[in-house]
Scaffold this active site. Structure first.
Site, PDB file in Angstrom:
ATOM      1  N   ARG A  81       0.687  -1.138  -0.089  1.00 40.96           N
ATOM      2  CA  ARG A  81       0.154  -0.007  -0.018  1.00 40.96           C
ATOM      3  C   ARG A  81       0.655   1.290  -0.057  1.00 40.96           C
ATOM      4  O   ARG A  81       0.433   2.311   0.278  1.00 40.96           O
ATOM      5  CB  ARG A  81      -0.976  -0.017   1.259  1.00 40.96           C
ATOM      6  CG  ARG A  81      -2.229  -0.798   1.091  1.00 40.96           C
ATOM      7  CD  ARG A  81      -3.283  -0.199   0.207  1.00 40.96           C
ATOM      8  NE  ARG A  81      -4.095  -1.403  -0.346  1.00 40.96           N
ATOM      9  CZ  ARG A  81      -5.350  -1.391   0.481  1.00 40.96           C
ATOM     10  NH1 ARG A  81      -5.701  -0.835   1.500  1.00 40.96           N
ATOM     11  NH2 ARG A  81      -6.146  -2.515   0.053  1.00 40.96           N
ATOM     12  N   ARG A 116      -3.695   6.417   0.744  1.00 45.76           N
ATOM     13  CA  ARG A 116      -4.138   7.891   1.247  1.00 45.76           C
ATOM     14  C   ARG A 116      -3.110   8.379   2.269  1.00 45.76           C
ATOM     15  O   ARG A 116      -3.671   9.619   2.720  1.00 45.76           O
ATOM     16  CB  ARG A 116      -5.656   7.511   1.968  1.00 45.76           C
ATOM     17  CG  ARG A 116      -6.511   7.186   1.108  1.00 45.76           C
ATOM     18  CD  ARG A 116      -8.112   6.604   1.441  1.00 45.76           C
ATOM     19  NE  ARG A 116      -7.841   5.278   2.052  1.00 45.76           N
ATOM     20  CZ  ARG A 116      -8.444   4.670   2.598  1.00 45.76           C
ATOM     21  NH1 ARG A 116      -9.793   5.151   2.560  1.00 45.76           N
ATOM     22  NH2 ARG A 116      -8.386   3.202   2.847  1.00 45.76           N
ATOM     23  N   ARG A 152      -7.263  11.366  -5.839  1.00 48.53           N
ATOM     24  CA  ARG A 152      -8.340  10.566  -6.078  1.00 48.53           C
ATOM     25  C   ARG A 152      -9.452  11.234  -5.613  1.00 48.53           C
ATOM     26  O   ARG A 152     -10.719  10.642  -5.917  1.00 48.53           O
ATOM     27  CB  ARG A 152      -7.971   9.474  -4.848  1.00 48.53           C
ATOM     28  CG  ARG A 152      -7.178   8.277  -5.264  1.00 48.53           C
ATOM     29  CD  ARG A 152      -7.759   7.071  -5.785  1.00 48.53           C
ATOM     30  NE  ARG A 152      -8.831   6.453  -5.080  1.00 48.53           N
ATOM     31  CZ  ARG A 152      -9.976   6.592  -5.207  1.00 48.53           C
ATOM     32  NH1 ARG A 152     -10.545   7.332  -6.366  1.00 48.53           N
ATOM     33  NH2 ARG A 152     -10.933   6.110  -4.510  1.00 48.53           N
ATOM     34  N   ASP A 180      -6.319  -3.242  -7.703  1.00 48.28           N
ATOM     35  CA  ASP A 180      -6.961  -3.916  -6.739  1.00 48.28           C
ATOM     36  C   ASP A 180      -7.219  -5.374  -6.943  1.00 48.28           C
ATOM     37  O   ASP A 180      -7.308  -5.932  -7.956  1.00 48.28           O
ATOM     38  CB  ASP A 180      -8.146  -3.420  -6.254  1.00 48.28           C
ATOM     39  CG  ASP A 180      -8.928  -3.574  -4.676  1.00 48.28           C
ATOM     40  OD1 ASP A 180      -8.137  -2.850  -3.757  1.00 48.28           O
ATOM     41  OD2 ASP A 180      -9.522  -4.510  -4.615  1.00 48.28           O
ATOM     42  N   TYR A 237     -14.438 -12.936  -0.131  1.00 48.98           N
ATOM     43  CA  TYR A 237     -15.159 -11.682  -0.594  1.00 48.98           C
ATOM     44  C   TYR A 237     -16.230 -11.904  -1.408  1.00 48.98           C
ATOM     45  O   TYR A 237     -17.479 -11.124  -1.193  1.00 48.98           O
ATOM     46  CB  TYR A 237     -14.096 -10.629  -1.230  1.00 48.98           C
ATOM     47  CG  TYR A 237     -13.374  -9.790  -0.312  1.00 48.98           C
ATOM     48  CD1 TYR A 237     -13.841  -8.907   0.224  1.00 48.98           C
ATOM     49  CD2 TYR A 237     -12.044 -10.036  -0.348  1.00 48.98           C
ATOM     50  CE1 TYR A 237     -12.991  -7.971   1.050  1.00 48.98           C
ATOM     51  CE2 TYR A 237     -11.098  -8.999   0.288  1.00 48.98           C
ATOM     52  CZ  TYR A 237     -11.703  -8.144   1.010  1.00 48.98           C
ATOM     53  OH  TYR A 237     -10.662  -7.496   2.003  1.00 48.98           O
TER      54      TYR A 237
HETATM   55  O1  CP3 Z   1       0.436   0.276  -3.394  1.00 45.89           O
HETATM   56  C1  CP3 Z   1      -0.094  -0.707  -3.467  1.00 45.89           C
HETATM   57  O2  CP3 Z   1      -0.107  -1.608  -2.414  1.00 45.89           O
HETATM   58  C2  CP3 Z   1      -0.912  -1.193  -4.864  1.00 45.89           C
HETATM   59  C3  CP3 Z   1      -2.263  -1.018  -4.680  1.00 45.89           C
HETATM   60  C4  CP3 Z   1      -3.066  -1.969  -3.993  1.00 45.89           C
HETATM   61  C5  CP3 Z   1      -4.530  -1.536  -3.673  1.00 45.89           C
HETATM   62  N1  CP3 Z   1      -5.058  -2.772  -3.075  1.00 45.89           N
HETATM   63  C6  CP3 Z   1      -5.038  -0.189  -3.630  1.00 45.89           C
HETATM   64  C7  CP3 Z   1      -6.183   0.202  -2.941  1.00 45.89           C
HETATM   65  C8  CP3 Z   1      -2.982  -3.331  -3.596  1.00 45.89           C
HETATM   66  C9  CP3 Z   1      -1.701  -4.406  -3.855  1.00 45.89           C
HETATM   67  C10 CP3 Z   1      -4.279  -3.792  -3.022  1.00 45.89           C
HETATM   68  C11 CP3 Z   1      -4.569  -5.123  -2.734  1.00 45.89           C
HETATM   69  C12 CP3 Z   1      -5.773  -5.385  -1.929  1.00 45.89           C
HETATM   70  N2  CP3 Z   1      -7.082  -5.214  -2.003  1.00 45.89           N
HETATM   71  C13 CP3 Z   1      -5.849  -6.412  -0.725  1.00 45.89           C
HETATM   72  C14 CP3 Z   1      -4.671  -7.287  -0.581  1.00 45.89           C
HETATM   73  C15 CP3 Z   1      -3.789  -6.675   0.326  1.00 45.89           C
HETATM   74  C16 CP3 Z   1      -4.252  -6.647   2.038  1.00 45.89           C
HETATM   75  O3  CP3 Z   1      -4.677  -5.460   2.512  1.00 45.89           O
HETATM   76  O4  CP3 Z   1      -4.236  -7.699   2.654  1.00 45.89           O
HETATM   77  C17 CP3 Z   1      -7.161  -6.390  -0.264  1.00 45.89           C
HETATM   78  C18 CP3 Z   1      -7.821  -7.275   0.715  1.00 45.89           C
HETATM   79  C19 CP3 Z   1      -7.733  -5.515  -1.137  1.00 45.89           C
HETATM   80  C20 CP3 Z   1      -9.254  -5.209  -0.836  1.00 45.89           C
HETATM   81  C21 CP3 Z   1      -9.438  -3.747  -0.530  1.00 45.89           C
HETATM   82  N3  CP3 Z   1      -9.475  -2.902  -1.501  1.00 45.89           N
HETATM   83  C22 CP3 Z   1      -9.720  -3.220   0.704  1.00 45.89           C
HETATM   84  C23 CP3 Z   1     -10.308  -4.231   1.935  1.00 45.89           C
HETATM   85  C24 CP3 Z   1      -9.900  -1.901   0.528  1.00 45.89           C
HETATM   86  C25 CP3 Z   1     -10.552  -1.123   1.564  1.00 45.89           C
HETATM   87  C26 CP3 Z   1      -9.628  -0.568   2.489  1.00 45.89           C
HETATM   88  C27 CP3 Z   1      -9.307   0.796   2.954  1.00 45.89           C
HETATM   89  O5  CP3 Z   1      -8.613   1.197   3.467  1.00 45.89           O
HETATM   90  O6  CP3 Z   1     -10.367   1.576   2.728  1.00 45.89           O
HETATM   91  C28 CP3 Z   1      -9.639  -1.536  -0.656  1.00 45.89           C
HETATM   92  C29 CP3 Z   1      -9.348  -0.187  -1.156  1.00 45.89           C
HETATM   93  C30 CP3 Z   1      -8.114   0.245  -1.714  1.00 45.89           C
HETATM   94  N4  CP3 Z   1      -7.309  -0.470  -2.602  1.00 45.89           N
HETATM   95  C31 CP3 Z   1      -7.359   1.364  -1.315  1.00 45.89           C
HETATM   96  C32 CP3 Z   1      -6.187   1.379  -1.857  1.00 45.89           C
HETATM   97  C33 CP3 Z   1      -5.047   2.456  -2.078  1.00 45.89           C
HETATM   98  C34 CP3 Z   1      -7.971   2.737  -0.608  1.00 45.89           C
HETATM   99  C35 CP3 Z   1      -9.159   3.125  -1.148  1.00 45.89           C
HETATM  100  C36 CP3 Z   1      -9.093   4.353  -1.959  1.00 45.89           C
HETATM  101  O7  CP3 Z   1      -7.761   4.651  -2.349  1.00 45.89           O
HETATM  102  O8  CP3 Z   1      -9.778   5.124  -2.168  1.00 45.89           O
END
Ligand code: CP3
Length: 365
Positions: free
Chosen positions: A36, A40, A49, A85, A163
């Protein structure tokens, strides 16, 4: 095709620390990146974003490229990970997934029972459904100018299945686990279907320019060793083996693969023999014991508690030093044990990166 998005003639790679460490080769310093790292906690990320739908952003190669590059402008990370994602795969199978601000992912119509498997596309046209990710990878590989390698990724079958059944995050994952106990055949059918799409998806990412691949089994911890052996491990193995075999068959260069099974260290010995070059670790395992249990079979990646970034910078340096001493500087990629949180201070992320580089140079002198 526009020259700039052609998956060939990529700029020469200038920093291969991450790739060498992944293969267990010698390096002058320990490479570091953060899960990540595009997120944010960065004001420029929030600004970019703002007002845009999450999955619309994922579907724009230009936006993904910009968000992937943002953290690299600030910190000397040794790898980039494509902004995307894991939930784009359930979308490719035909499911509706929304990202609800402040809540997280939501599936309006989750899978309720085995009959719902009929709602999924039996045959997914991966380039048609996920070509936008491939285009983002190719564009980013060019725009990175060879600064660092680009990592592609996917969610693992069980994590995606969880999921698709829960319809979002959960504390117990009892709806998804109910399937494992009451519908094992249908569970395996779904896991097999996901595996096939994932293999093609990862191969497409490599063809588009991904130089390494990480498989996120984020929900390993909710299973115990018995269920992990039946519902996770065979599919994780199958993914790595099929990706490698098919790269070989088509004469393409192999890329290092990382498996990150969060909270799954009861399976560490098995994960170290699953055709992955690197095993990613969360913070609940001691570095020395992880080394002992994997016996030099794989490189390790991880595993500082993300919350350690709330500590003062000097304390972060001490924690990093201890972590590096525990893992040793060979066959090691420094990272956090999970993703960065939105309220983390970018300066503390910088202190983490710097401490890894500084202390590892000392160790490798
Ligand atoms: O920088 C990076 O790591 C690359 C981008 C990346 C994202 N999601 C962007 C993202 C990666 C590698 C992921 C993987 C991901 N997505 C996982 C596996 C890693 C882990 O956390 O175990 C999972 C379970 C998801 C599903 C997911 N996507 C969730 C649960 C959420 C919400 C979390 C939150 O903080 O709100 C997301 C959204 C998400 N994916 C964000 C980002 C930067 C935040 C939301 C946004 O940017 O508006």
């Amino acid at each position: 095709m526009d020259n700039i998005i052609c998956p060939k003639d990529f700029p020469e790679l200038k920093n291969d620390l991450f790739l060498r460490a992944a293969r267990g080769e010698e390096t002058e310093q320990v490479p570091v990146w953060c899960m990540r790292q595009a997120g944010r906690y960065l004001p420029e990320f929030r600004e970019f974003r703002a007002g845009k739908d999450f999955f619309d952003t994922c579907r724009s190669p230009e936006a993904c490229c910009e968000l992937t590059l943002q953290p690299l402008r600030r910190f000397p990370f040794d790898a980039a990970i494509i902004f995307s994602d894991i939930l784009v795969v359930p979308q490719a199978l035909g499911m509706d997934v929304q990202m609800v601000p402040g809540k997280g992912p939501s599936f309006p119509e989750p899978l309720k029972g085995p009959d719902d498997l009929q709602r999924l596309r039996p045959k997914v046209d991966v380039p048609a459904e996920l070509g936008y990710v491939f285009r983002a990878i190719t564009l980013t590989r060019h725009k990175l100018e060879g600064k660092v390698p680009l990592i592609g990724f996917t969610g693992a079958p069980w994590t995606l299945m969880a999921y698709m059944i829960e319809g979002g995050g959960s504390t117990t994952y009892s709806k998804a686990k109910r399937w494992l106990y009451s519908h094992p055949e249908a569970s395996h059918q779904l896991l097999r279907q996901l595996t096939s799409v994932i293999v093609e998806y990862l191969l497409g990412q490599v063809a588009a320019g991904a130089q390494a691949l990480q498989v996120f089994e984020s929900h390993a911890g909710i299973l115990g060793p018995v269920q992990f052996k039946e519902f996770c491990l065979p599919y994780l193995r199958d993914i790595a083996r099929r990706v490698k075999d098919q790269l070989k068959e088509s004469g393409q260069e192999s890329v290092p693969m990382i498996v990150f099974a969060k909270d799954g260290h009861y399976a560490l010995e098995d994960l170290a023999q699953s055709h992955y070059e690197v095993v990613g670790l969360d913070w609940t395992i001691d570095p020395r014991s992880a080394r002992e249990r994997t016996g030099g079979k794989v490189a390790l990646q991880g595993n500082m508690d993300p919350c350690a970034l709330y500590a003062p910078k000097e304390r972060i340096a001490e924690i990093v030093k201890k972590m590096l001493d525990g893992f040793g500087p060979r066959g090691y990629i420094a990272n956090l044990g999970h993703g960065l949180y939105p309220d983390m201070d970018p300066e503390h992320v910088g202190a983490f990166v710097e401490a890894v580089h500084a202390h590892s140079r000392q160790l490798l002198k």
